[in-house]
Design an enzyme around this catalytic site. Structure first.
Site, PDB file in Angstrom:
ATOM      1  N   GLU A  24       0.822  -1.199   0.000  1.00 57.97           N
ATOM      2  CA  GLU A  24       0.000   0.000   0.000  1.00 57.97           C
ATOM      3  C   GLU A  24       0.867   1.266   0.000  1.00 57.97           C
ATOM      4  O   GLU A  24       0.553   2.243  -0.671  1.00 57.97           O
ATOM      5  CB  GLU A  24      -0.934  -0.016   1.221  1.00 57.97           C
ATOM      6  N   GLU A  36       2.109   1.637  -3.407  1.00 58.96           N
ATOM      7  CA  GLU A  36       1.010   2.088  -4.268  1.00 58.96           C
ATOM      8  C   GLU A  36       0.787   3.600  -4.096  1.00 58.96           C
ATOM      9  O   GLU A  36       0.586   4.322  -5.077  1.00 58.96           O
ATOM     10  CB  GLU A  36      -0.274   1.321  -3.919  1.00 58.96           C
ATOM     11  N   CYS A  59      -8.531  -2.039   4.023  1.00 58.42           N
ATOM     12  CA  CYS A  59      -8.377  -3.152   4.970  1.00 58.42           C
ATOM     13  C   CYS A  59      -9.693  -3.593   5.570  1.00 58.42           C
ATOM     14  O   CYS A  59      -9.816  -4.702   6.057  1.00 58.42           O
ATOM     15  CB  CYS A  59      -7.474  -2.764   6.129  1.00 58.42           C
ATOM     16  N   SER A 109      -7.496   1.808  -2.451  1.00 59.27           N
ATOM     17  CA  SER A 109      -6.273   1.049  -2.704  1.00 59.27           C
ATOM     18  C   SER A 109      -6.651  -0.307  -3.272  1.00 59.27           C
ATOM     19  O   SER A 109      -7.659  -0.902  -2.880  1.00 59.27           O
ATOM     20  CB  SER A 109      -5.516   0.864  -1.393  1.00 59.27           C
ATOM     21  N   LYS A 147     -15.547  -9.608   8.070  1.00 60.64           N
ATOM     22  CA  LYS A 147     -14.489 -10.454   7.500  1.00 60.64           C
ATOM     23  C   LYS A 147     -15.049 -11.766   6.985  1.00 60.64           C
ATOM     24  O   LYS A 147     -14.489 -12.396   6.103  1.00 60.64           O
ATOM     25  CB  LYS A 147     -13.418 -10.715   8.563  1.00 60.64           C
ATOM     26  N   GLU A 162     -16.203 -10.902   3.660  1.00 60.71           N
ATOM     27  CA  GLU A 162     -15.052 -10.689   2.786  1.00 60.71           C
ATOM     28  C   GLU A 162     -14.454 -12.019   2.317  1.00 60.71           C
ATOM     29  O   GLU A 162     -14.148 -12.197   1.134  1.00 60.71           O
ATOM     30  CB  GLU A 162     -13.977  -9.880   3.520  1.00 60.71           C
ATOM     31  N   GLU A 193     -14.000 -12.405  -5.335  1.00 56.99           N
ATOM     32  CA  GLU A 193     -12.657 -11.895  -5.653  1.00 56.99           C
ATOM     33  C   GLU A 193     -11.582 -12.610  -4.846  1.00 56.99           C
ATOM     34  O   GLU A 193     -10.398 -12.487  -5.137  1.00 56.99           O
ATOM     35  CB  GLU A 193     -12.559 -10.390  -5.338  1.00 56.99           C
ATOM     36  N   CYS A 245     -10.497  -1.647  14.848  1.00 56.90           N
ATOM     37  CA  CYS A 245     -10.799  -3.060  15.105  1.00 56.90           C
ATOM     38  C   CYS A 245     -10.913  -3.390  16.587  1.00 56.90           C
ATOM     39  O   CYS A 245     -11.597  -4.345  16.956  1.00 56.90           O
ATOM     40  CB  CYS A 245      -9.724  -3.937  14.488  1.00 56.90           C
TER      41      CYS A 245
END
Lengths: 162, 574
Positions: B278, B281, B298, B318, B357, B360, B365, B503
């Site tokens: 990142e 990037e 994230c 990102s 999560k 996710e 993907e 978190c």
């Protein structure tokens, strides 16, 4: 008939008539949209939400609070069941149950074939004819569960014939 | 100042304070089922009613302001009787299945019934019969257990700005639901799980994957690889009676091995890896005129939020996968190859502070070679605690162990990912190195630390003026995104965490999560950062080896294939 009613209703045209509407305009707007479309579709609810800056869940919450709003298009035959006091005393609860069974829908819904929609109303002002139902405005007096089946059968036949 | 009396003792209060605020300050507990500190009081549950002399009825203390000369009786016979009746009425339309409920012993309704001495059922009658909503991969809703306190609705609207749910219907048919009573999976719900944290009953819970993990542990054909997120080690202890902020990292490793996990990794390792990708990037975008500000990627609740509400800013996200997904990707590729394992025979488990999560991990993907998921199961901190209790793990007496190589090494830069501002601070430490070739003099970037909803800073890196912002809580994120949409262009890098505070306050954390515990968890993370020596992601030796032996360079072809992805506009009922 005017040309305006012949045209397909346009949600954006309705919203454009209320450029400065805020969240307090929600209920009148829902009424106007239902008047034009006959019901509140998902697309309408989302469009109204975007216009007023309200989430769809909130609009759905407000709309389900009131009996007047429906979320499916009206059927070809719109059945209204009176659940007013006089009709209740004369057995309208059983009439409603019979209608739900015959049509396999709940009040406020439309049958899958789009033929019938069922609505519960408070009083139709025909207490002398209790229990009473209307189909597309036509009154049926002294209705019983047995009569319900015949009424629905007759309309089905009529629809098949046409 | 207002002079008043609480239970016949004089007390002073500020003008505008609610009775509940003052009473609590006086050290008296008045129960409530619908109150959320800092959010609009609604007076929905009525459990907090108190008697005020001269008032004809009882008043809800959560929403009633104090007044001069007020005489309050918090536990008068009348107030207690009213509270008990309210609980009895709530129970009259509540399933009597506490023993089988996920919230058994952790339920506010159950606790109040016990406290108030409810021993008989005075009210009977028909109970509501709703279908459970099991459509979401992250959150289960059981409206039968709902007491209509409305806390989930307020958190979803006022903190997260998502408003996936609201009160639907009226009277005895009122319930909490999504637009058109659809499943959560097709709603705008971002799976953050903040609603679970505030729910007083078992009406909201995470979708549990404990069974799947147990089956994998019992399957001799599978290699179970587990990785725990940076924040989990400073919150898990609370589930076992340790004070908030106790770091149980090593003990958790030991316990994970004891229950049969074959390899234990630390997701902070891939947090370090994320920083390498990142950070590179960001530098690439700044040098080559890419979309700025770059937004972190994230936090999976945030990703879905952008897909739904701000699809025009997707190019700013990102392309880096989250640390969880980077871990899954390197486990099923590099690790599998190195150990000679078939990726299909690896069962990779993430321990996360997060319910999103779970969503996710199931995203299309995030599949290994388009076949199996990179992460097979995600357990929240709460589920891990359940699993440990089930397997008799006593965290208080176990000896700590260290995580396994190759993905067990972490720096404290990766560790502070667990708090809002941590990703930013870690990124700044490494971006400075990437741009200047030198270490940042003072590694502490205090401007981006803390629990405030938005933090901003301007940095000068070798004459390059860099604007950064850190936001947590999606409501705060939305405000900043609106500024960016309106043309604000002084920012280069923005860190967004879905949950307020990051978190450490995630939707998968222990249920007693409150401001005090979150502050303690925050201190614990920065304590580690202060005391340990490896504080920059680029100094993680195994990260460097991974690049040397497998990935090549950050943003290289292999990295691009394994560690980066793209997201697209998502159509839901907004």
């Amino acid at each position: 008939m005017t040309t305006e009613t012949l045209e397909k209703p346009d949600i954006n045209a309705i919203l454009e008539r209320h450029p400065d509407a805020g969240r307090d305009a929600l209920i009148p707007l829902l009424q106007e949209v239902q008047e034009a479309f006959g019901f509140l579709s998902r697309e309408s609810v989302v469009a109204i939400g975007r216009h007023l800056g309200l989430p769809a869940s909130k609009i759905y919450g407000v709309a389900t609070f009131y009996n007047q709003f429906r979320f499916q298009p009206l059927g070809r035959y719109h059945v209204q069941v009176c659940r007013g006091t006089a009709c209740h005393v004369k057995g309208s609860f059983n009439v409603l149950t019979a209608l739900k069974q015959a049509l396999k829908v709940e009040a406020g819904q439309t049958t899958r074939d789009g033929l019938f929609s069922l609505e519960v109303v408070a009083c139709l002002g025909a207490c002398g004819l209790a229990p009473v139902i209307t189909v597309n405005g036509e009154f049926f007096a002294g209705v019983t569960p047995a009569k319900v089946d015949k009424i629905i059968r007759d309309f089905r036949k009529e629809a098949e014939a046409s | 100042m207002v002079q008043m009396e609480i239970n016949k003792r004089p007390f002073e209060a500020q003008e505008g304070e609610t009775i509940l605020d003052v009473v609590r300050r006086a050290g008296i507990t008045v129960p409530t089922l619908c109150h959320i500190e800092g959010l609009t009081p609604t007076g929905a549950c009525r459990v907090c009613v108190v008697e005020v002399e001269g008032m004809p009825g009882l008043v809800p203390s959560c929403s009633y302001p104090v007044a001069q000369g007020m005489k309050i009786y918090t536990h008068s016979p009348r107030a207690i009787r009213a509270r008990k009746t309210i609980i009895e009425l709530l129970l009259a339309d509540h399933p009597d299945d506490c023993l089988y409920c996920v919230r058994n012993n952790r339920c506010d309704l159950q606790g109040l019934a016990a406290d108030l001495g409810v021993r008989t059922q005075h009210y009977g009658g028909e109970k509501s019969a709703y279908r459970e909503d099991v459509s979401s991969p992250a959150i289960i809703r059981d409206p039968n257990k709902c007491i209509l306190c409305g806390k989930c609705v307020r958190v979803c609207e006022e903190i997260q700005g998502v408003s996936a749910i609201d009160f639907i219907g009226r009277g005895s048919r009122a319930h909490i639901g999504t637009a058109f009573d659809e499943g959560l999976n097709v709603s705008s719900c971002v799976n953050c799980g903040q609603c679970i944290l505030v729910c007083p009953t078992g009406a909201l819970s995470e979708r549990s994957y404990v069974k799947e993990v147990l089956e994998a542990l019992n399957n001799p054909d599978l290699t179970v690889v587990v990785s725990h997120a940076p924040s989990v080690s400073v919150t898990l202890g609370e589930e076992f009676g340790l004070p908030a902020g106790t770091d149980v990292d090593g003990i958790m490793c030991a316990a994970l091995r004891q229950i049969g996990c074959d390899y234990v990794f630390d997701t902070a390792f891939t947090a370090d890896l994320t920083i390498m990708e990142e950070g590179s990037e960001l530098v690439h975008r700044i040098k080559n005129g890419g979309a700025l500000p770059m937004l972190t990627s994230c936090s999976p609740g945030w990703i879905k939020f952008v897909e739904e509400f701000y699809p025009d800013l997707l190019d700013n996200l990102s392309t880096c996968k989250s640390p969880q997904q980077m871990m899954g990707a390197v486990i099923k590729s590099f690790f599998a190859e190195r150990m000679g394992l078939d990726p299909k025979r690896i069962f990779s488990v993430s321990i996360m502070p997060c319910t999103a999560k779970k969503f996710e991990a199931a995203r299309p993907e995030m599949m290994h070679e388009g076949e199996t998921p990179d992460v097979d199961a995600v357990l929240t901190t709460r589920e891990l605690a359940r699993l440990f209790r089930m397997r008799g793990m006593d965290l208080k007496t176990m000896e700590p162990e260290t995580a396994d190589t190759p993905f067990g090494e972490r720096t404290t830069a990766g560790k502070i990912f667990g708090a809002s501002g941590g990703v930013m601070e870690a990124a700044i430490r490494s971006a400075y190195m990437l741009i200047t070739g030198e270490e940042l003099g003072d590694l502490n970037v205090k401007a981006v630390r803390g629990l405030e909803g938005r933090k901003e800073a301007r940095l000068n890196i070798n004459g390059l003026d860099v604007g950064v912002a850190v936001v947590s809580g999606l409501g705060n994120a939305a405000k900043l995104l609106d500024e960016i949409r309106a043309g604000r262009n002084d920012l280069h890098f923005v860190e967004v965490m879905t949950c307020p505070g990051g978190c450490i306050a995630g939707g998968g954390q222990p249920l007693d999560t409150d401001l005090t515990s979150v502050q303690a968890r925050l201190r614990a993370l920065y304590q580690l950062d202060e005391t340990e020596t490896k504080r920059t992601s680029h100094s993680n030796e195994w990260v460097q080896r991974l690049y040397r032996e497998y990935l090549g360079a950050p943003l290289g072809e292999k990295s691009h294939h394994l560690l980066h992805t793209h997201y697209a506009k998502r159509e839901v009922l907004l």
